[in-house]
Design an enzyme around this catalytic site. Structure first.
Site, PDB file in Angstrom:
ATOM      1  N   ASP A 191       0.851  -0.995  -0.178  1.00  0.00           N
ATOM      2  CA  ASP A 191       0.026  -0.274  -0.008  1.00  0.00           C
ATOM      3  C   ASP A 191       0.864   1.283  -0.384  1.00  0.00           C
ATOM      4  OD1 ASP A 191      -2.022   2.255   0.289  1.00  0.00           O
ATOM      5  OD2 ASP A 191      -2.979   0.764   1.898  1.00  0.00           O
ATOM      6  N   VAL A 224       2.781   3.187 -11.798  1.00  0.00           N
ATOM      7  CA  VAL A 224       1.072   2.778 -11.386  1.00  0.00           C
ATOM      8  C   VAL A 224       0.733   3.562 -10.692  1.00  0.00           C
ATOM      9  CG1 VAL A 224      -0.279   2.330 -13.412  1.00  0.00           C
ATOM     10  CG2 VAL A 224       2.197   1.081 -13.303  1.00  0.00           C
ATOM     11  N   LYS A 230       0.377  14.937  -8.362  1.00  0.00           N
ATOM     12  CA  LYS A 230       0.917  14.078  -9.222  1.00  0.00           C
ATOM     13  C   LYS A 230       2.037  15.179  -9.486  1.00  0.00           C
ATOM     14  CE  LYS A 230       0.234  11.401 -11.501  1.00  0.00           C
ATOM     15  NZ  LYS A 230       0.555   9.812 -11.051  1.00  0.00           N
ATOM     16  N   GLY A 235      -2.122  11.323 -20.567  1.00  0.00           N
ATOM     17  CA  GLY A 235      -2.962  12.216 -21.257  1.00  0.00           C
ATOM     18  C   GLY A 235      -4.496  11.309 -20.765  1.00  0.00           C
TER      19      GLY A 235
END
Length: 344
Positions: A65, A85, A177, A205
């Site tokens: 996690d 990811v 991000k 995108g």
């Protein structure tokens, strides 16, 4: 086509949209894949991955996690390439360790990079970033630059406020991000004495196309928000256009092929924007109205001056990458998938 016989790779966030599609492709190419999931007791997510062709004997699942990043060490041990990811989308309010999603994402990125360094076997770390980190907005809030490419970094200041549509979730995601990507790139800098890891970031995108999952995915629903009349999804589309000028679109298959190219290249590092198309909400609405007249398409009205920003990123294509899916194909794929899942 290169095959991955004898090569071990790790994919964090293995049960997600991009993670599961990427794992499927890696297994088909012969790679041994260490995949992490937050909960190995989640039978639907574990079952999805175990049912992939070639999974038997080639796929090893680990529980880890992002809110407890040291858990990733066993999964990364012995791997040559790591695809990071996984990303926290919303903050876990019970976390005593982190105050926000941004803090968790940055700490998670650092921890994954340090796990790679500690493993001693990892040649390259490939991070699935988001185009929300690459806004062409000017720092002073006076509008947009003329072009969007890898030199664009979202200015994390008050000039962004109008793009967030009064929703703290958009702001939190954009900050997390952007800061996580900048932080993870710093590990690719030999001068910092962190083991000389090659680091690649792929700010992707809005991802559309098909899915291995049985239920509709958030990004796919956002792609078709103008015809499903989903207000939350439509708000996300408006946010992307407000932040980026237009909407960068990319097909899930192209996203995963780009990740694999970044792994199989002899030597590669740095930032590579990943999108095949850069379209306005108006152009998306026009597409649906023209090719799918059976739907009631949300009408678009241009707000303010027309934004004539050019997409000038060519770095991926300069490495030999070829996008297979254009905007029309991506949007049509989303409709086909949504129909299959009963969303339309």
């Amino acid at each position: 086509m290169k095959t991955g016989d004898g090569c071990k790779v790790c994919v964090t966030g293995g049960s997600g949209y991009i993670g599961s599609w990427l794992i499927n492709k890696l297994l088909v190419k012969g790679y041994t894949v260490h995949a992490t999931l937050r909960d190995l007791k989640n039978e639907s997510k574990v079952g999805l991955l175990k049912s992939l062709p070639q999974a038997h004997g080639k796929l090893v699942l680990f529980e880890a996690d992002i809110y407890d990043p040291i858990q990733f060490d066993p999964a990364i041990q012995g791997c040559q390439f790591v695809f990071h990811v996984a990303t926290p989308l919303t903050h876990e309010p019970g976390s005593s360790q982190y105050k926000s999603t941004t803090e968790a994402a940055v700490a998670g990125a650092e921890s994954i990079a340090m796990s790679c360094v500690r493993a001693g076997t990892v040649k390259r770390l490939i991070y699935t970033a988001s185009v929300v980190s690459a806004s062409p907005l000017k720092e002073d809030g006076s509008g947009f630059k003329d072009a969007m490419d890898e030199t664009c970094w979202t200015p994390l200041n008050d000039s962004l406020e109008y793009a967030f549509l009064d929703d703290p979730l958009y702001k939190e995601y954009t900050y997390s991000k952007t800061l996580a990507e900048k932080h993870i790139l710093s590990f690719g800098n030999d001068e910092n004495g962190r083991g000389g890891l090659e680091v690649v970031t792929l700010p992707c995108g809005l991802v559309g196309g098909d899915s291995l999952q049985s239920s509709a995915l958030r990004s796919m629903v956002v792609c078709i928000a103008q015809i499903v009349q989903n207000e939350m999804a439509y708000k996300s589309l408006k946010f992307l256009e407000g932040l980026l000028g237009k909407i960068p679109l990319v097909h899930i298959d192209d996203v995963c092929e780009a990740h694999i190219l970044c792994m199989e290249s002899t030597s590669i590092s740095g930032r590579f924007l990943c999108a095949s198309s850069y379209v306005s909400l108006q152009e998306m609405a026009n597409h649906y109205a023209r090719y799918h007249p059976e739907f009631n398409v949300k009408q678009e009205h241009e707000d303010g001056p027309k934004k004539d920003i050019k997409w000038t990123s060519t770095k991926l294509c300069d490495k030999g990458f070829v996008f297979k899916y254009d905007a029309k194909m991506i949007l049509d794929c989303c409709i086909k998938c949504a129909r299959r899942m009963g969303e339309l």
